[in-house]
Design a protein around this motif. Sequence first.
Motif, PDB file in Angstrom:
ATOM      1  N   THR A 152      58.701  77.676  38.124  1.00 27.05           N
ATOM      2  CA  THR A 152      57.707  76.750  39.048  1.00 27.05           C
ATOM      3  C   THR A 152      56.415  77.755  39.576  1.00 27.05           C
ATOM      4  OG1 THR A 152      58.472  76.549  40.869  1.00 27.05           O
ATOM      5  CG2 THR A 152      58.458  74.670  39.169  1.00 27.05           C
TER       6      THR A 152
ATOM      7  N   TRP B  17      70.707  74.927  30.422  1.00 27.33           N
ATOM      8  CA  TRP B  17      71.955  74.985  31.855  1.00 27.33           C
ATOM      9  C   TRP B  17      72.801  74.044  31.240  1.00 27.33           C
ATOM     10  CZ3 TRP B  17      69.975  77.825  35.455  1.00 27.33           C
ATOM     11  CH2 TRP B  17      70.512  77.952  36.371  1.00 27.33           C
TER      12      TRP B  17
ATOM     13  N   GLU C 210      56.501  69.278  24.920  1.00 27.32           N
ATOM     14  CA  GLU C 210      56.058  67.137  25.650  1.00 27.32           C
ATOM     15  C   GLU C 210      55.842  67.554  24.797  1.00 27.32           C
ATOM     16  OE1 GLU C 210      52.836  68.013  28.841  1.00 27.32           O
ATOM     17  OE2 GLU C 210      54.552  67.409  30.601  1.00 27.32           O
TER      18      GLU C 210
ATOM     19  N   LEU D  24      54.962  74.046  29.691  1.00 28.94           N
ATOM     20  CA  LEU D  24      55.874  72.916  29.288  1.00 28.94           C
ATOM     21  C   LEU D  24      54.924  71.801  28.674  1.00 28.94           C
ATOM     22  CD1 LEU D  24      58.208  70.504  31.119  1.00 28.94           C
ATOM     23  CD2 LEU D  24      56.145  70.505  32.475  1.00 28.94           C
TER      24      LEU D  24
ATOM     25  N   ASP E 253      57.334  61.949  33.901  1.00 26.95           N
ATOM     26  CA  ASP E 253      56.948  61.517  34.801  1.00 26.95           C
ATOM     27  C   ASP E 253      56.186  60.456  34.799  1.00 26.95           C
ATOM     28  OD1 ASP E 253      55.112  61.942  32.820  1.00 26.95           O
ATOM     29  OD2 ASP E 253      54.066  63.699  33.731  1.00 26.95           O
TER      30      ASP E 253
ATOM     31  N   LEU F 245      56.494  65.841  31.040  1.00 28.57           N
ATOM     32  CA  LEU F 245      57.468  65.288  31.737  1.00 28.57           C
ATOM     33  C   LEU F 245      57.181  66.560  33.627  1.00 28.57           C
ATOM     34  CD1 LEU F 245      58.858  67.416  28.789  1.00 28.57           C
ATOM     35  CD2 LEU F 245      59.694  65.421  29.402  1.00 28.57           C
ATOM     36  N   LYS F 246      58.706  66.448  34.009  1.00 29.20           N
ATOM     37  CA  LYS F 246      57.635  67.809  35.796  1.00 29.20           C
ATOM     38  C   LYS F 246      59.790  68.201  35.606  1.00 29.20           C
ATOM     39  CE  LYS F 246      59.214  63.530  38.287  1.00 29.20           C
ATOM     40  NZ  LYS F 246      58.773  62.421  39.260  1.00 29.20           N
ATOM     41  N   PRO F 247      59.446  69.431  36.351  1.00 27.30           N
ATOM     42  CA  PRO F 247      60.740  70.109  37.032  1.00 27.30           C
ATOM     43  C   PRO F 247      61.518  68.781  37.681  1.00 27.30           C
ATOM     44  CG  PRO F 247      58.680  70.917  36.991  1.00 27.30           C
ATOM     45  CD  PRO F 247      57.997  69.728  37.063  1.00 27.30           C
TER      46      PRO F 247
ATOM     47  N   THR G 162      63.010  77.936  39.902  1.00 25.41           N
ATOM     48  CA  THR G 162      63.553  76.727  41.302  1.00 25.41           C
ATOM     49  C   THR G 162      64.438  75.781  40.601  1.00 25.41           C
ATOM     50  OG1 THR G 162      61.516  75.489  41.062  1.00 25.41           O
ATOM     51  CG2 THR G 162      61.822  77.855  42.662  1.00 25.41           C
ATOM     52  N   HIS G 163      64.273  75.411  39.281  1.00 28.79           N
ATOM     53  CA  HIS G 163      64.384  73.997  38.583  1.00 28.79           C
ATOM     54  C   HIS G 163      65.043  74.080  37.401  1.00 28.79           C
ATOM     55  CE1 HIS G 163      61.140  72.286  41.417  1.00 28.79           C
ATOM     56  NE2 HIS G 163      61.842  71.361  41.859  1.00 28.79           N
ATOM     57  N   HIS G 164      65.847  72.912  37.456  1.00 32.03           N
ATOM     58  CA  HIS G 164      67.232  73.069  36.123  1.00 32.03           C
ATOM     59  C   HIS G 164      67.285  72.388  34.730  1.00 32.03           C
ATOM     60  CE1 HIS G 164      70.449  71.085  37.450  1.00 32.03           C
ATOM     61  NE2 HIS G 164      70.422  70.791  38.064  1.00 32.03           N
ATOM     62  N   LYS G 165      66.143  71.378  35.616  1.00 32.44           N
ATOM     63  CA  LYS G 165      65.706  70.296  34.513  1.00 32.44           C
ATOM     64  C   LYS G 165      64.800  69.760  34.161  1.00 32.44           C
ATOM     65  CE  LYS G 165      69.241  66.915  36.029  1.00 32.44           C
ATOM     66  NZ  LYS G 165      70.343  66.366  35.675  1.00 32.44           N
ATOM     67  N   LEU G 166      63.708  68.582  33.226  1.00 33.28           N
ATOM     68  CA  LEU G 166      63.026  67.932  32.803  1.00 33.28           C
ATOM     69  C   LEU G 166      63.439  66.765  33.066  1.00 33.28           C
ATOM     70  CD1 LEU G 166      61.367  70.373  29.942  1.00 33.28           C
ATOM     71  CD2 LEU G 166      60.409  70.249  32.813  1.00 33.28           C
TER      72      LEU G 166
ATOM     73  N   ALA H 106      65.475  69.979  25.674  1.00 31.93           N
ATOM     74  CA  ALA H 106      65.193  70.468  26.676  1.00 31.93           C
ATOM     75  C   ALA H 106      65.146  69.920  28.663  1.00 31.93           C
ATOM     76  CB  ALA H 106      63.566  70.930  26.368  1.00 31.93           C
ATOM     77  N   LYS H 107      66.259  69.177  28.517  1.00 30.25           N
ATOM     78  CA  LYS H 107      66.815  68.403  29.431  1.00 30.25           C
ATOM     79  C   LYS H 107      66.103  69.658  30.476  1.00 30.25           C
ATOM     80  CE  LYS H 107      67.999  64.837  28.339  1.00 30.25           C
ATOM     81  NZ  LYS H 107      68.296  62.731  27.938  1.00 30.25           N
ATOM     82  N   GLU H 108      67.901  69.671  30.471  1.00 29.56           N
ATOM     83  CA  GLU H 108      68.767  71.266  31.198  1.00 29.56           C
ATOM     84  C   GLU H 108      68.132  72.353  30.746  1.00 29.56           C
ATOM     85  OE1 GLU H 108      70.531  69.686  33.039  1.00 29.56           O
ATOM     86  OE2 GLU H 108      71.174  67.674  32.809  1.00 29.56           O
ATOM     87  N   CYS H 109      67.184  72.741  31.344  1.00 29.45           N
ATOM     88  CA  CYS H 109      66.724  74.484  31.088  1.00 29.45           C
ATOM     89  C   CYS H 109      66.067  74.824  32.846  1.00 29.45           C
ATOM     90  CB  CYS H 109      65.957  73.761  30.560  1.00 29.45           C
ATOM     91  SG  CYS H 109      64.462  73.346  30.424  1.00 29.45           S
ATOM     92  N   ALA H 110      66.147  76.158  32.574  1.00 34.04           N
ATOM     93  CA  ALA H 110      65.486  76.819  33.048  1.00 34.04           C
ATOM     94  C   ALA H 110      63.461  76.556  33.863  1.00 34.04           C
ATOM     95  CB  ALA H 110      66.090  78.373  33.328  1.00 34.04           C
ATOM     96  N   VAL H 111      63.816  76.310  34.611  1.00 31.11           N
ATOM     97  CA  VAL H 111      62.689  75.825  34.837  1.00 31.11           C
ATOM     98  C   VAL H 111      61.822  77.028  35.698  1.00 31.11           C
ATOM     99  CG1 VAL H 111      60.583  74.121  35.446  1.00 31.11           C
ATOM    100  CG2 VAL H 111      62.592  73.548  34.618  1.00 31.11           C
TER     101      VAL H 111
END
Lengths: 503, 503
Positions: free
Chosen positions: B98, B157, B81, B77, A105, A110-112, A98-102, B91-96
């Motif tokens: 959820t 990503w 961390e 995740l 937080d 870290l969070k999506p 559902t998300h494409h980065k971290l 890993a900032k641009e990645c598929a998450v």
Amino acid sequence: MAKKSKTAITPTREQDYPAWYQEVIKASDMAENSPVRGCMVIKPWGYAIWENIMHQMDAMFKQTGVKNAYFPLFIPLSYLEKEAEHVEGFAKECAVVTHHKLESDGEGGLKPAGKLTEPLIVRPTSETIIGESMARWTTSYRDLPILLNQWANVVRWEMRTRMFLRTSEFLWQEGHTAHATESEAKERTMLMLDIYTKFVEDSLAMPVIRGRKTVSERFPGADDTTCIEAMMQDKRALQAGTSHFLGQNFAKGSDIKFQNEEGTETFAWTTSWGVSTRMIGGMIMVHSDDDGLVLPPRIAPAHVVILPIFKKDEDRRTIMESAQGLKDALEEKQFHGRKIIVEIDDRDIGGARGWGWVKKGIPVRIELGPRDIEQNSVFMARRDNPSNQKQSIDREEFIDQITDILDNIQDSLFNRAVIRRKENTFEIDDKKEFYKLYQKSKGFNNGAFIMSHWCGSEKCEEKIKKDLSVTIRCIPFDSPTEEGRCICCDNPSSRRVLFAKAY
Amino acid sequence: MAKKSKTAITPTREQDYPAWYQEVIKASDMAENSPVRGCMVIKPWGYAIWENIMHQMDAMFKQTGVKNAYFPLFIPLSYLEKEAEHVEGFAKECAVVTHHKLESDGEGGLKPAGKLTEPLIVRPTSETIIGESMARWTTSYRDLPILLNQWANVVRWEMRTRMFLRTSEFLWQEGHTAHATESEAKERTMLMLDIYTKFVEDSLAMPVIRGRKTVSERFPGADDTTCIEAMMQDKRALQAGTSHFLGQNFAKGSDIKFQNEEGTETFAWTTSWGVSTRMIGGMIMVHSDDDGLVLPPRIAPAHVVILPIFKKDEDRRTIMESAQGLKDALEEKQFHGRKIIVEIDDRDIGGARGWGWVKKGIPVRIELGPRDIEQNSVFMARRDNPSNQKQSIDREEFIDQITDILDNIQDSLFNRAVIRRKENTFEIDDKKEFYKLYQKSKGFNNGAFIMSHWCGSEKCEEKIKKDLSVTIRCIPFDSPTEEGRCICCDNPSSRRVLFAKAY
């Protein structure tokens, strides 16, 4: 202190079959559960088996004109929305991106972030995404057939997982073909089932029953699902491979259209077929014993281990040279298209060394000590010999006969499985007898393969499933037409089907 | 109506290099963009190249004791961390992921459901998850080294994607090793770079410059990143492979500890190394021309295509028999460990047939008509010959010489690339000259490889990057120690480094 067990694996098959299975995998160092929910780590000894499977099957696929390709891991949600029946059967339990980065937080974690406008599904199978490509590639009958396969990982969110048998992520091959005619697609469906049969019986030494699934057990969206079913040592069935005739269902969903020779626009006929790392679970459960893994030679990562025996330190050099000479002589030989692979294990760890290789299931173990070298002989143990007897054999004779020995092990494993299945397959015509057999079945003696009459109604199928957790594994192709009465409702039936508890 | 082009590919390299690149891929039928953002479909002609790459490299890895394994697609995740620096770089641009299921949205569609307590990341690389396993497997120095590789898909990503060069999902191999000593880990780092060099130069015919990255260009978390850099036809650099010495950084993050021979608990030393489908992008850009793809024979899915020429319908049988005989004779031969693969294309589609194979880059095309059969000759065209000249050659001679011809094509492609690189590599000591060269560079003539002095400061590196989009590709291993002045700040420097624009 735990009592010393007489078997290398504790518990034994009879004591606790599921626990024995996990223990065989652990003791052979094939795989382990990972900290990621439902996913396993396939370790080198296990992965080498998968490599052999891939290598052998891939060659068989290619001989029939199939080519490999690679399609995206992600499937847009909207693709699944188009295939209602398919999703209902399949894609409800899946990993959703559902998300494409971290991003931070704010508390050191870290969070999506970067929410996607359309969620992506990690492929549970690729019919929908491959169908989209096939639709773009197909204009005329000249573009057909399209014969594709991909080796890939897929994800189905499983609640209860078991290594190799059922994991959230697993490795498989999925073949997808599109044809101009119904008959050609049906032929392809059967051709791939034939390849699966040949591979599973010849290489994994697992005898299978071939047949088609009932309507309720079909692949979601298929017109016909054919399968191969093998009997495990606990008498449960394991589906080792499936080949689906999809009719025009997916072609309509994905809009795979073409102009036929007469110039009329028409939908293609498609098939899909797959086997997975699950086969390895089946292979383990069919052949292994209370001392651990037993590997069919055609699929074993290595065929022979040489265990040098050093009585005195000064023997070491002579014995290692002799071991290396033996290894070299054996590795010049081929066994079913592969070089014979020989390991030398000179670790000084006592009896754990030999038992380690027993538990890893290597087909042949050779002990080589000073006396063997003097006598120009080797001391051989075959893994298919459950009493672990060793025999002295002339060294040159052993080298000459190694491929025969391996073939003989392969055959003995297959034949043993055939006999076991024969001994545990029955025709039953009496409902009480049928119920009694399955009601008292549990653990290692989990029933049998029962050939009984079935009227064809989903209601009877459902009742037996609900009452006994027994399913119709398949309607065997070789089940003859004969008059009979349904085991459940006593209505007329023209054919026996295969009932069993299943993995 | 568009004007008819004199080249098979429009635009040409000079006209629009990026558009030419996409067009070469399309015209060769290697791959295409998929409807899934940033992901491509690798079609059979492209995937067969990847299969050849995998097959050849895998054998080289295994010769050094590396074993294949498979680790989970998903990374919790919390694992990321723990590796702050790594995440920052990667890993900032990645598929998450959820959610783990889909449910009806009440409007005929589907929506994510079953929220996970901890999000999962689709692996951008597997150091963290493999480190977790290695930590469990490592107790004593006897457990080391661990030498693993996996062939897998990974996801990063990417905002701007280009087929093979940069896609959100791509295929690669990632090797991960753990060692008891620093020197052993450093040796492994270099050993794998050596393998990459040999493979890329010998099989892909791409000459490379070997060196180490500057601190700012290192893999996030590595102590040292070594790399191979190749020059594309537009004079930009492409990083074709990297091998990282990770020091004890990841071992500390993942807690990979062991008792050394002296009984002291200490952290392991790890390495990682990878090449990806990106190499295929490099291979395309180094060798292909304005008529399309040009394939080095060692990596080509097929080596020879036979194009039967039917002048009269009654010739068809004779010619097809002759073509089949030629194919059979050629396929009895081996070329660098692979059977020579020959296609026969008897489609009746005029000139599009021959051009189709030119665009697919097949190394050798053979025309075979009635007169050739009469004269016992074949009409041959080599794909490395840019003017597409054909020559008549005695049939038996052709069969005898096929491996030499293929070797010759392989060598000519490599040598051409070496010459091109030599012609476009300069030593520059004058800052104005340096700036002028890159400021006027664009399109097909995108600068050069410049060997200039650099003082070692990140500030100068950053300034040149900002001013010119030029980066230090590597500090070449073979760059000799010599006195000089930094091209940017004029401070003393002891070595030239390699500057270039890069993909």
